[in-house]
Motif scaffolding. Structure first.
Motif, PDB file in Angstrom:
ATOM      1  N   TRP A  89     -38.876  -1.557 -38.621  1.00 50.20           N
ATOM      2  CA  TRP A  89     -39.921  -1.927 -37.669  1.00 50.20           C
ATOM      3  C   TRP A  89     -40.883  -0.770 -37.519  1.00 50.20           C
ATOM      4  CZ3 TRP A  89     -40.171  -6.676 -34.967  1.00 50.20           C
ATOM      5  CH2 TRP A  89     -39.099  -7.541 -35.218  1.00 50.20           C
ATOM      6  N   ARG A  90     -42.098  -1.114 -37.147  1.00 45.48           N
ATOM      7  CA  ARG A  90     -43.168  -0.149 -36.994  1.00 45.48           C
ATOM      8  C   ARG A  90     -43.498  -0.085 -35.519  1.00 45.48           C
ATOM      9  NH1 ARG A  90     -48.943  -0.400 -38.011  1.00 45.48           N
ATOM     10  NH2 ARG A  90     -48.841  -2.582 -37.487  1.00 45.48           N
ATOM     11  N   LEU A  91     -43.687   1.129 -34.981  1.00 50.52           N
ATOM     12  CA  LEU A  91     -44.023   1.247 -33.557  1.00 50.52           C
ATOM     13  C   LEU A  91     -45.499   0.921 -33.371  1.00 50.52           C
ATOM     14  CD1 LEU A  91     -43.069   2.294 -30.698  1.00 50.52           C
ATOM     15  CD2 LEU A  91     -44.105   4.433 -31.370  1.00 50.52           C
ATOM     16  N   ILE A  92     -45.804  -0.058 -32.534  1.00 53.54           N
ATOM     17  CA  ILE A  92     -47.218  -0.308 -32.233  1.00 53.54           C
ATOM     18  C   ILE A  92     -47.650   0.672 -31.152  1.00 53.54           C
ATOM     19  CG2 ILE A  92     -48.961  -1.956 -31.524  1.00 53.54           C
ATOM     20  CD1 ILE A  92     -47.096  -4.187 -32.253  1.00 53.54           C
ATOM     21  N   THR A  93     -47.035   0.553 -29.995  1.00 48.11           N
ATOM     22  CA  THR A  93     -47.386   1.490 -28.936  1.00 48.11           C
ATOM     23  C   THR A  93     -46.385   1.385 -27.791  1.00 48.11           C
ATOM     24  OG1 THR A  93     -49.215   2.312 -27.614  1.00 48.11           O
ATOM     25  CG2 THR A  93     -48.918  -0.031 -27.616  1.00 48.11           C
ATOM     26  N   GLN A  94     -46.574   2.213 -26.796  1.00 46.43           N
ATOM     27  CA  GLN A  94     -45.846   2.096 -25.542  1.00 46.43           C
ATOM     28  C   GLN A  94     -46.865   1.810 -24.454  1.00 46.43           C
ATOM     29  OE1 GLN A  94     -43.712   5.694 -24.767  1.00 46.43           O
ATOM     30  NE2 GLN A  94     -42.830   5.794 -26.806  1.00 46.43           N
ATOM     31  N   THR A  95     -46.469   1.036 -23.467  1.00 46.20           N
ATOM     32  CA  THR A  95     -47.367   0.738 -22.362  1.00 46.20           C
ATOM     33  C   THR A  95     -46.663   1.085 -21.067  1.00 46.20           C
ATOM     34  OG1 THR A  95     -48.301  -1.100 -23.573  1.00 46.20           O
ATOM     35  CG2 THR A  95     -48.655  -1.104 -21.228  1.00 46.20           C
ATOM     36  N   HIS A 139     -43.463  -1.539 -27.854  1.00 41.37           N
ATOM     37  CA  HIS A 139     -43.857  -2.670 -28.702  1.00 41.37           C
ATOM     38  C   HIS A 139     -43.628  -2.300 -30.170  1.00 41.37           C
ATOM     39  CE1 HIS A 139     -46.014  -4.066 -25.107  1.00 41.37           C
ATOM     40  NE2 HIS A 139     -46.493  -2.845 -25.024  1.00 41.37           N
ATOM     41  N   ASP A 164     -43.370  -3.838 -34.385  1.00 42.04           N
ATOM     42  CA  ASP A 164     -43.921  -4.881 -35.244  1.00 42.04           C
ATOM     43  C   ASP A 164     -43.258  -4.824 -36.615  1.00 42.04           C
ATOM     44  OD1 ASP A 164     -46.609  -6.253 -36.601  1.00 42.04           O
ATOM     45  OD2 ASP A 164     -45.951  -4.485 -37.662  1.00 42.04           O
ATOM     46  N   ARG A 165     -42.917  -6.008 -37.169  1.00 38.29           N
ATOM     47  CA  ARG A 165     -42.466  -6.081 -38.551  1.00 38.29           C
ATOM     48  C   ARG A 165     -43.004  -7.365 -39.156  1.00 38.29           C
ATOM     49  NH1 ARG A 165     -36.163  -6.128 -39.770  1.00 38.29           N
ATOM     50  NH2 ARG A 165     -36.392  -8.273 -39.073  1.00 38.29           N
ATOM     51  N   GLU A 188     -43.640  -9.589 -33.493  1.00 35.09           N
ATOM     52  CA  GLU A 188     -43.685  -8.533 -32.482  1.00 35.09           C
ATOM     53  C   GLU A 188     -42.418  -8.587 -31.636  1.00 35.09           C
ATOM     54  OE1 GLU A 188     -47.314  -8.484 -30.134  1.00 35.09           O
ATOM     55  OE2 GLU A 188     -46.225  -7.425 -28.560  1.00 35.09           O
ATOM     56  N   ASP A 196     -40.566  -6.677 -28.184  1.00 40.87           N
ATOM     57  CA  ASP A 196     -40.872  -5.771 -27.079  1.00 40.87           C
ATOM     58  C   ASP A 196     -39.624  -5.423 -26.290  1.00 40.87           C
ATOM     59  OD1 ASP A 196     -43.935  -6.116 -27.204  1.00 40.87           O
ATOM     60  OD2 ASP A 196     -43.152  -8.158 -27.101  1.00 40.87           O
ATOM     61  N   ALA A 248     -45.298   8.850 -34.757  1.00 39.29           N
ATOM     62  CA  ALA A 248     -46.504   8.237 -34.195  1.00 39.29           C
ATOM     63  C   ALA A 248     -46.467   8.164 -32.676  1.00 39.29           C
ATOM     64  CB  ALA A 248     -46.685   6.839 -34.767  1.00 39.29           C
ATOM     65  N   ILE A 279     -49.004   8.895 -28.033  1.00 36.02           N
ATOM     66  CA  ILE A 279     -48.815   7.899 -26.981  1.00 36.02           C
ATOM     67  C   ILE A 279     -48.109   8.522 -25.789  1.00 36.02           C
ATOM     68  CG2 ILE A 279     -47.780   5.661 -26.475  1.00 36.02           C
ATOM     69  CD1 ILE A 279     -47.729   5.217 -29.561  1.00 36.02           C
TER      70      ILE A 279
END
Lengths: 126, 157, 358
Positions: A24-30, A44, A46-47, A51, A53, A73, A77
């Motif tokens: 999985w790829r890290l999109i971001t943290q919120t 969040h 993604d693969r 998505e 979460d 990455a 963030i």
């Protein structure tokens, strides 16, 4: 719709390691600040357009283990969250010490996005 | 006719103003319009206007966007490095007074809170024609400064 | 060997924006690069507190002037999904037309700046001349050149009439015809190849692990494009992501140039299939709930998280822009390269700092 899986603070880094292992790829943290109650931290991933979460709810002042050692990455963030929400992280790869965005960072409780903050926009004359 | 060196230099200054551009926190809209001025359709080089990277060689400073606590130092530095006579143009609604970003926490306000501004260009973003016009108006300001200097008065700013 | 620290930016001739990198050099070779951000940080996400959800559309458009339409599209989609609005099909097609036009102008802008970065100024001028044709279409259809503000919650603000659509098709033909020779210059020219081939290589594994997005990811061999998620009218349009496998600056350059042609085809197809109907639906009430949405910006994957609590102000709008995701890959590309190559590599991720810092 948005349905995050709840995790506890001890599961943050193991989850990240498992997700990295599964490709999985890290999109971001919120961060979502809930005022006195604390804050929600979303991860969040993604693969192949899917998505996934995760949600971590923590009281104010909790030190979050950094996942930047797992996902490089995450470093920007997490520094951003540290600047804007005053969240403390442990084990950051590169620590900007709350100066990534802000010039005079001040007290973490007065971070600009903190809901119970007493921060008011200063009026500067030059 | 006697050759007047000072007059000769002044003519050169007014006929070929070099501009430096600094993006001070805009959304890029104004910046790409500044670049669009340089390209064949608007082609400001026909007026002798050249975009230079070095503020020491520039006569006109184009500033787009709002000022925040971090980049105001950079902006002040750039302005101080420019040689007299010089003019400053503030581009876009947010360069004038903060525009839509005015209430954001990390915004100080318009460009004129940090350095003196000679020409204000409204619009979000201003059209390339408006930017070219602003440079021409700024040249008038430079001319005033030159005339003052010729009369031996102190140049302000 | 003695190390020197050289600041790259914030005011730099090749960058229209203040990107600041602290480069540690050994002789002429970069050893380490550390980014210093914050020169454009305004705090746009914080503006959600004082604006209602309709007004926020205009705020998110100004996150980035180059891809403003696509920011608004993503935000409108979030709110529409939360409120359960059914956007008319014509509006969906018009949104695609405008967002693809934005992609064309953004890519041409970048290709021009990239040519300028390695000193090929005539190519820069030629590409920007073609770009002005796209800007003219945008101005004619939406009333402004850069920030076109066509998206509103529930649909679009303006229509494009039949005569204008015909004119657009003619203009797109002209754009394609003018771009063909520029494409062969960009692909075959000795100078371009000398400066870009094999420079700033990002391997396939690295690109994925570092979370890169958009042309950087596709230039390294991953066929991932958010338009595959079939948002708006992309469900009806023929679409295949553009992929290159080398992972160097040249591959990213090629991805973007091929995407320009792809976007031209997409606009043509959307115009051909454009259905009749309303432009927008009426909006009643306030949104409630939380949602994430992803769209493809010219620079890559754009991610929005919106949370509303049934009041008119959104509680939280989180924007993750593609350049923000592409900075860690940039930091991984820089060590080991020559100082003279740094501007080319930094530009090859298409840095949009106002997006990054918001």
């Amino acid at each position: 719709m948005f349905e995050p899986t709840s995790i506890t603070i001890d599961e943050v880094v193991p989850t990240a390691k498992r997700m990295l292992h599964d490709g999985w790829r890290l999109i971001t943290q919120t961060v979502f600040d809930r005022g006195e109650e604390g804050f929600d931290l979303f991860f969040h991933y993604d693969r192949e357009l899917e998505e996934l979460d995760f949600k971590l709810s923590a009281p104010r002042g909790t030190v979050i283990p950094s996942i930047s050692g797992v996902y490089f990455a995450a470093l920007l963030i997490e520094n951003e969250n540290r600047d804007l929400f005053g969240i403390a992280y442990e084990g950051l790869v590169l620590d900007f010490n709350r100066s990534l965005y802000l010039e005079e960072a001040g007290d973490p409780i007065n971070a600009p996005f903190c809901k119970i903050s007493t921060f008011t926009k200063p009026i500067r004359e030059v | 006719m006697k050759f007047d060196l000072q007059q000769w230099i002044n003519t050169g200054r007014l006929k070929s103003p070099w501009v430096a551009h600094y993006d001070c926190g805009s959304c890029n809209g104004c910046d790409i319009e500044v670049l669009a001025c340089l390209t064949p359709v608007y082609d400001v080089e026909r007026f002798g206007i050249i975009n230079v990277g070095n503020p020491k060689q520039a006569d006109v400073l184009l500033v787009s966007g709002t000022v925040n606590p971090r980049n105001r130092v950079v902006l002040k530095n750039l302005y101080d490095q420019m040689q007299h006579p010089k003019a400053v143009i503030a581009l876009g609604a947010c360069g004038l007074n903060g525009g839509i970003f005015q209430e954001a926490y990390n915004v100080v306000g318009g460009v004129d809170k940090v350095i003196p501004v000679d020409v204000y260009v409204p619009g979000c973003p201003p059209k390339p024609e408006a930017i070219i016009d602003a440079v021409v108006v700024a040249l008038g300001k430079i001319k005033e400064q030159l005339e003052k200097a010729d009369r031996g008065q102190a140049v302000n700013g | 060997m003695a190390r020197t620290i050289i600041p790259f930016g914030p005011q730099h001739p090749v960058l229209p924006e203040p990107l600041h990198l602290k480069l540690t050099l050994e002789d002429e070779t970069v050893v380490e690069a550390i980014p210093a951000l914050g020169y454009i940080h305004r705090g746009l996400e914080g503006l959600a507190r004082g604006r209602d959800f309709n007004q926020m559309v205009y705020v998110v458009e100004r996150v980035c002037g180059i891809c403003s339409c696509i920011h608004a599209l993503c935000y409108c989609n979030c709110i529409e999904k939360l409120m359960g609005l059914d956007v008319p099909r014509r509006a969906k097609y018009l949104r695609v037309i405008w967002s693809e036009l934005h992609r064309i102008h953004s890519h041409l802008l970048w290709l021009g700046l990239f040519a300028d970065a390695f000193g090929f100024e005539s190519l820069f001028m030629a590409l920007w001349r073609v770009r002005e044709r796209v800007m003219n279409i945008l101005e004619a259809t939406a009333g402004n050149r850069v920030i076109i503000s066509v998206n509103i919650i529930g649909g679009v603000r303006r229509d494009i009439n039949g005569a204008m659509l015909q004119h657009m098709l003619l203009d797109l033909d002209a754009i394609e015809k003018e771009l063909k020779p520029l494409y062969s210059t960009m692909m075959n020219d000795y100078t371009v190849q000398k400066r870009t081939v094999g420079v700033g290589v990002l391997s396939k594994e690295q690109a994925y692990a570092l979370g890169s997005a958009g042309p950087v990811l596709r230039g390294s061999g991953w066929a991932q494009d958010m338009r595959q998620l079939k948002y708006e009218a992309f469900e009806d349009l023929d679409f295949e992501p553009v992929v290159e496998h080398e992972g160097d600056c040249f591959a990213r350059n090629k991805v973007r140039f091929r995407e320009v042609f792809q976007s031209i085809d997409l606009v043509r197809e959307a115009i051909r299939k454009l259905p009749d109907g309303d432009l927008a639906v009426k909006v009643k009430g306030n949104p409630e709930g939380e949602i994430t949405f992803r769209v493809e910006q010219p620079r890559g994957e754009l991610f929005y998280y919106v949370r509303c609590n049934g009041e008119k102000n959104p509680e939280r709008v989180r924007i993750r822009t593609p350049t923000f995701a592409n900075i860690p890959p940039l930091l991984a590309m820089l060590p080991g390269v020559q100082l003279a190559d740094v501007p080319v590599i930094a530009l090859s991720i298409d840095p949009c700092i106002s997006c990054t810092e918001r």
